[in-house]
Design an enzyme around this catalytic site. Structure first.
Site, PDB file in Angstrom:
ATOM      1  N   ASP A  41     -52.674  26.576  -8.481  1.00 35.20           N
ATOM      2  CA  ASP A  41     -53.599  26.453  -7.300  1.00 35.20           C
ATOM      3  C   ASP A  41     -54.152  27.786  -6.680  1.00 35.20           C
ATOM      4  OD1 ASP A  41     -52.565  24.037  -8.012  1.00 35.20           O
ATOM      5  OD2 ASP A  41     -52.142  23.568  -6.204  1.00 35.20           O
ATOM      6  N   GLN A  57     -50.726  29.841  -6.246  1.00 37.67           N
ATOM      7  CA  GLN A  57     -49.471  29.632  -6.925  1.00 37.67           C
ATOM      8  C   GLN A  57     -48.981  30.431  -7.896  1.00 37.67           C
ATOM      9  OE1 GLN A  57     -47.480  26.415  -5.975  1.00 37.67           O
ATOM     10  NE2 GLN A  57     -48.234  27.597  -4.269  1.00 37.67           N
ATOM     11  N   TRP A  65     -45.067  27.690 -15.287  1.00 35.29           N
ATOM     12  CA  TRP A  65     -44.627  27.144 -13.822  1.00 35.29           C
ATOM     13  C   TRP A  65     -43.353  27.217 -13.462  1.00 35.29           C
ATOM     14  CZ3 TRP A  65     -42.119  23.704 -10.950  1.00 35.29           C
ATOM     15  CH2 TRP A  65     -42.443  23.314  -9.646  1.00 35.29           C
ATOM     16  N   SER A  98     -48.572  24.789  -2.520  1.00 36.18           N
ATOM     17  CA  SER A  98     -49.898  25.225  -2.029  1.00 36.18           C
ATOM     18  C   SER A  98     -50.182  24.886  -0.459  1.00 36.18           C
ATOM     19  CB  SER A  98     -50.756  24.196  -2.844  1.00 36.18           C
ATOM     20  OG  SER A  98     -50.957  24.924  -3.945  1.00 36.18           O
ATOM     21  N   ASP A 167     -49.284  20.011   0.555  1.00 35.67           N
ATOM     22  CA  ASP A 167     -50.656  20.887   0.442  1.00 35.67           C
ATOM     23  C   ASP A 167     -51.566  20.890   1.774  1.00 35.67           C
ATOM     24  OD1 ASP A 167     -49.721  20.974  -2.169  1.00 35.67           O
ATOM     25  OD2 ASP A 167     -51.118  19.395  -2.836  1.00 35.67           O
ATOM     26  N   GLU A 219     -53.638  15.373  -4.276  1.00 37.58           N
ATOM     27  CA  GLU A 219     -52.916  16.666  -3.848  1.00 37.58           C
ATOM     28  C   GLU A 219     -54.207  17.333  -3.466  1.00 37.58           C
ATOM     29  OE1 GLU A 219     -49.661  17.460  -7.313  1.00 37.58           O
ATOM     30  OE2 GLU A 219     -51.765  17.570  -7.902  1.00 37.58           O
ATOM     31  N   TRP A 309     -53.482  19.839 -15.793  1.00 37.13           N
ATOM     32  CA  TRP A 309     -51.796  19.947 -16.187  1.00 37.13           C
ATOM     33  C   TRP A 309     -51.598  19.228 -17.385  1.00 37.13           C
ATOM     34  CZ3 TRP A 309     -48.783  22.868 -13.749  1.00 37.13           C
ATOM     35  CH2 TRP A 309     -48.919  23.338 -12.329  1.00 37.13           C
TER      36      TRP A 309
HETATM   37  C1  FRU Z   1     -51.388  21.000  -7.574  1.00 36.52           C
HETATM   38  C2  FRU Z   1     -50.019  21.080  -7.309  1.00 36.52           C
HETATM   39  C3  FRU Z   1     -49.797  20.970  -5.692  1.00 36.52           C
HETATM   40  C4  FRU Z   1     -48.582  21.573  -5.462  1.00 36.52           C
HETATM   41  C5  FRU Z   1     -48.447  22.765  -6.228  1.00 36.52           C
HETATM   42  C6  FRU Z   1     -47.273  23.155  -6.811  1.00 36.52           C
HETATM   43  O1  FRU Z   1     -51.517  21.662  -8.703  1.00 36.52           O
HETATM   44  O2  FRU Z   1     -49.075  20.245  -7.749  1.00 36.52           O
HETATM   45  O3  FRU Z   1     -49.746  19.566  -5.142  1.00 36.52           O
HETATM   46  O4  FRU Z   1     -48.516  22.147  -4.158  1.00 36.52           O
HETATM   47  O5  FRU Z   1     -49.375  22.316  -7.499  1.00 36.52           O
HETATM   48  O6  FRU Z   1     -47.178  24.372  -7.852  1.00 36.52           O
END
Ligand code: FRU
Length: 506
Positions: A41, A57, A65, A98, A167, A219, A309
């Site tokens: 994000d 992120q 990730w 985020s 978020d 989110e 995702w």
């Molecule tokens: C959205 C998310 C957010 C979270 C972040 C973690 O893509 O899942 O809700 O804060 O990515 O990396």
């Protein structure tokens, strides 16, 4: 001498790597991606003291990730980015999820320590602190234009003792001179609104939801006000709610609501069961807007993550993974169905234009002859094509085209826009990747497609920007052909303009 050999070898390796950095096969040439490592994000989008900040992120230690931290890049035009060191690192096992950033112009927080005589301001980041069992909202302050942040001693500023609560996106609500935070309860499909005068104490205002698409977690919300239409003073509020999975094409997607925010609650103009999608592609997620824009610039800028995702961790790029889709300018406009979000690529894109090709009133064969004669092939291109559909059942363009590969951008006479990437190139990394994404499109006597091609992407804006399809594709370097087509009848090319787009990387 012997002692220096490993160092020399390492230096040679480093030089070899740095020669090719930003020139890898699928490295996007005018979209942001971190030099190395992983991004998802966009975070903390704020314009401050002459710079657009893009925090994101980031896993500073790898290309998948993990270890979530806020990476950082700055730009003057939303296209040329300078990557800076990680701004907010993971700490004591607490990941930095985020969130947003605001300018605390008058030091309402009491956290600013400005050294500039007539400017007491600082940047405040509002983010989610994440552990396996708890998510809370937290504050960090930067007194050096976002280069470094200090976490607030009184963190967390919001703690519901919940595993999923994240978020925070903060906006300024001028009528009541207060900040308003939109923050998500992902599993309840609710956005909570909190108000604050100092960014430190937050009082619950209201909740919105469930509404629209609720097939997955909610989110990355975003609440902002815009002019309701061109040439009027009327204002409307937009509430963006990202949803994953359960998106329009499966997996992740961006929905929005249009309505009114009265300082306490958001009132949806449309029925709760109606879903409005901001993008009908497979690869547009976690989109949020800038908190501020330069003086005199009334544009509302939106940036989304260029992935899904369903397969984000498996995309075949190296030495980095993840990127941002093209920054967009937002407008609201009346349509027969009501007020809708219209989007177009950031206007500074024109500064990257290289050679141009233009033509008018052509049949398909002569248009293709001209494209070939003028040497218009390539992976970095902006195309504005206006078709006269005529009797054709289907028309459009084939791009990133080689002997066996192509990405098809098409319009069907039953009123649909589509991007078909089933034969677009590499797709074996996920069964969820190949496919065809379709969106409804109102057809007139003419149909205009505004298409951006980058080395591994296609973004299509149609219907005056009411419909957007954003997709990554991974074609071979040699698959760089561009052709128009029509099937089941004759369509005409009323006009076609295309520009080669220069790279933003050194
Ligand atoms: C959205 C998310 C957010 C979270 C972040 C973690 O893509 O899942 O809700 O804060 O990515 O990396």
């Amino acid at each position: 001498m012997k002692r220096f050999l490993p160092a020399a070898a390492a230096l040679a390796g480093f030089l070899a790597a740095s020669v090719t950095l930003y020139h890898e096969l699928w490295r996007l040439q005018y979209h942001f991606s971190p030099a190395r490592t992983w991004t998802n994000d966009p975070n903390g989008l704020v314009w401050y003291k002459g710079e657009f900040h893009l925090f994101y992120q980031n896993n500073p230690f790898g290309d998948k990730w993990g270890h979530m931290s806020w990476g950082h890049a700055v730009s003057k035009d939303l296209l040329h980015w300078k990557e800076l060191p990680v701004a907010i690192p993971e700490e004591n096992g607490i990941m930095i999820f985020s969130g947003s950033a605001v300018v605390d112009a008058n030091d309402a927080s009491g956290l600013c320590q400005s050294t500039e005589p007539n400017d007491p301001s600082c940047l405040i980041a509002i983010y989610t602190g994440h552990t396996a069992t708890l998510q809370t909202q937290n504050i960090a302050v930067s007194n050096d234009r976002g280069r470094t942040f200090t976490k607030y001693k009184g963190n967390p500023v919001l703690d519901l003792h919940m595993k999923d609560f994240r978020d925070p996106k903060v906006t300024w609500y001028a009528p009541a001179k207060k900040w308003v935070m939109a923050v998500s309860l992902p599993n309840e499909h609710k956005i909570r609104f909190y108000g604050s005068k100092n960014l430190l104490q937050w009082a619950l205002l209201s909740e919105f939801g469930p509404a629209g698409a609720t097939g997955g977690q909610w989110e990355c919300p975003d609440l902002f006000e815009m002019s309701a239409a061109e040439k009027t003073d009327a204002r409307k509020w937009v509430l963006i709610v990202n949803v994953n999975p359960g998106g329009v094409q499966g997996g992740s997607a961006v929905q929005y609501f249009v309505g009114k925010f009265d300082g306490t609650a958001f009132h949806n103009d449309n029925p709760a069961e109606q879903t409005l999608w901001a993008d009908w592609g497979k690869d547009y997620y976690a989109a949020v807007t800038y908190y501020d824009s330069p003086p005199g610039d009334m544009s509302k800028y939106l940036i989304g993550w260029f992935s899904n995702w369903e397969y984000a961790n498996d995309e075949p790029t190296a030495p980095q993974r993840g990127a941002m889709a093209i920054p967009r300018e937002l407008m609201l406009r009346g349509t027969p169905a009501g007020i809708r979000l219209m989007q177009r690529p950031v206007s500074s894109l024109a500064t990257l234009h290289g050679t141009e090709l233009g033509m008018r009133d052509r049949d398909i064969a002569s248009a293709n002859q001209d494209i070939a004669d003028k040497g218009f092939h390539g992976h970095q291109m902006e195309i504005i094509a206006t078709f006269e559909p005529g009797s054709a059942k289907e028309f459009g363009l084939q791009v990133h085209k080689g002997a066996t590969e192509r990405t098809v951008v098409g319009v069907t006479s039953d009123g649909h826009l589509y991007v078909d990437r089933t034969k677009s190139g590499r797709s074996d990394f996920s069964p969820k990747f190949p496919g065809r994404q379709t969106a409804p499109l109102r057809l007139g006597k003419f149909v205009t497609l505004h298409i951006l091609l980058d080395t591994s992407s296609v973004e299509v804006f149609a219907g005056d920007g009411e419909r957007v399809i954003s997709d990554r594709v991974f074609p071979a370097a040699a698959s760089d052909g561009i052709e128009v087509f029509s099937n089941g009848g004759a369509a005409k090319v009323a006009s076609l303009r295309m520009w080669k787009i220069n790279s933003v990387w050194p």
